[in-house]
Enzyme design. Structure first.
Site, mmCIF file in Angstrom:
data_model
loop_
_atom_site.group_PDB
_atom_site.id
_atom_site.type_symbol
_atom_site.label_atom_id
_atom_site.label_comp_id
_atom_site.label_asym_id
_atom_site.label_seq_id
_atom_site.Cartn_x
_atom_site.Cartn_y
_atom_site.Cartn_z
ATOM 1 N N ASP A 78 17.625 -19.539 -3.786
ATOM 2 C CA ASP A 78 18.610 -19.516 -2.691
ATOM 3 C C ASP A 78 19.435 -20.800 -2.726
ATOM 4 O OD1 ASP A 78 20.022 -19.407 -0.334
ATOM 5 O OD2 ASP A 78 18.275 -19.201 0.970
ATOM 6 N N HIS A 111 15.366 -22.281 -25.852
ATOM 7 C CA HIS A 111 13.959 -21.910 -25.990
ATOM 8 C C HIS A 111 13.172 -22.988 -26.733
ATOM 9 C CE1 HIS A 111 10.544 -19.466 -25.729
ATOM 10 N NE2 HIS A 111 10.981 -18.338 -26.254
#
Length: 435
Positions: A369, A151
């Site tokens: 994908d 982060h």
């Protein structure tokens, strides 16, 4: 159903080409971000190659992708990232479980096992900025690909941009993306003397409660009912995020109050992605970094509040931030203005109930994908003591109209929260992912 995973391999993946820069400047917001990973787990039920071929393709494409996202292969050093090409960690694991059985009998407590394992006592400063874990299910029934990024350099929008680029590279052999890094475009750099003043995120000394993470699912029909209940004269058509967050905050607040002898003030912090609110001439929509701001809602210890009231305040404060961004863009003071806004919440007393809320809705998780189709499911987990916080993350269901809410509360509050009938009128606790 608990997933027992066996780690079968672990290696460091380095960029295919050397980093074009030595260092990446961190902003003051980057440095104040907690030392945690932003993580997501993608589950796929169809693999066209063998597990060995699939894994090798992922490693090769990850190396290529790191050449474009080169800071993720570096390490944090003081107030910047050393783009030293140390690489990302790639872990491979296996389980005898079949993916359909796992998703049909989902045990959310086991999801953390799909994330990278960190050495006990290891400081967040020593973590790789990017860790990947690929877990193959039994009998070729599926695979889980988890991605965890620090982060300190990325928010969730950045993670999705990275994973989509990696998946495209895997599926098509290349990506034509041009990657830009926010650095100090919006938020200013910290003064050089500030490094020594930063609060440590390496200690768990302030963690006194055990936190529990639960998954609740809001179906489209129930969201419509909730939005109707949340409507008011000032906000006749609430968004689904406004309605769901307001319900969750109300119920979580009630759970906390039931366990306290003396009620505390409650503050809700709602994160906002400012990429959607600034022109592309200032920063591209897919820029990598922490481009977050937000707003807070506060309630006194004795205050009672209804959902329409929360929604109305939610909308008012959100519009205030949007207006502030517009005004500060004209004066080139956007970063300072947003930092001042966030400081209002950070400076609050520690004797309050603080709820960190974040919507990941509309993020294209289900477009990731790797060559054999979209994920059958996208899960969320936290995996270290540094993730212990009262918080809520909303993610779209695969169909796009429903919402999955991942809620972390102290154990004693969660035991009350899961039985809240107002909540259960609209949400289902951890239903099967697949029928």
């Amino acid at each position: 159903m608990e997933a027992k995973l066996e780690v079968t391999g672990k290696e460091v993946i380095k960029p295919a080409s050397p980093s074009p820069r030595d260092r990446l400047q961190l902003s003051i917001l980057d440095l104040y971000c907690p030392g945690i990973y932003v993580s997501t787990i993608f589950f796929y039920d169809l693999i066209t190659e063998s597990s060995e071929v699939f894994s090798e393709n992922l490693k090769l494409s990850l190396s290529e992708t790191l050449s474009r996202f080169y800071p993720l292969a570096g390490r944090i050093e003081g107030l910047s990232i050393s783009c030293n090409d140390e690489g990302a960690v790639f872990t491979e694991a296996r389980t005898d479980l079949l993916l359909p059985d796992f998703l049909r009998n989902l045990n959310t407590d086991s999801l953390s096992g799909f994330l990278p394992t960190l050495a006990a006592g290891e400081s967040p400063a020593a973590w790789p900025l990017l860790s990947v874990k690929v877990t193959f299910f039994g009998s070729g029934s599926g695979v889980a690909v988890s991605v965890s990024v620090s982060h300190k350099i990325c928010d969730i929008a950045s993670l999705v941009t990275f994973v989509k680029d990696w998946a495209t590279t895997t599926a098509k052999g290349k990506s034509n993306s041009t990657i830009e890094f926010a650095e100090t475009t919006i938020y200013p750099p910290p003064p050089s003397h500030m490094y020594e003043q930063f609060p440590s995120t390496d200690s768990d000394s302030n963690i006194t409660s055990k936190y529990v993470l639960k998954r609740f699912v809001f179906e489209p029909s129930k969201i419509a009912e909730l939005k109707h209940k949340a409507a008011s004269e000032s906000v006749p058509v609430p968004t689904r995020v406004e309605a769901i967050m307001s319900l969750i905050w109300r119920c979580a607040r009630n759970s906390s109050r039931s366990n306290l002898l003396i009620p505390r003030q409650a503050v809700m912090w709602q994160a906002m992605d400012i990429r959607l609110r600034i022109p592309s001439s200032v920063a591209p929509k897919d820029v990598i970094g922490n481009l977050q701001s937000g707003f807070s809602l506060k309630k006194d210890a004795e205050s009672e509040f209804e959902i329409p009231e929360i929604v109305a305040t939610f909308r008012k404060n959100k519009e205030r931030v949007n207006e502030m961004i517009k005004e500060s863009l004209q004066g080139n003071t956007i970063g300072q203005s947003l930092l001042s806004l966030m400081a209002e919440t950070v400076s609050e007393s520690t004797e309050i109930d603080r709820y960190i809320m974040s919507s990941w809705c509309r993020k294209p998780f289900y477009e990731v994908d790797f060559g054999s189709g979209s994920p059958v499911w996208v899960g969320y987990a936290s995996h270290t003591i540094y993730d212990n916080m009262v918080g809520v993350v909303l993610i779209d269901s695969k169909e796009g109209d429903g919402v999955e809410a991942w809620i972390s509360l102290p154990e004693e509050d969660m035991s009350v929260f899961v039985d809240d009938q107002e909540l259960l009128a609209y949400a289902v606790l951890n239903p099967p992912v697949v029928a």
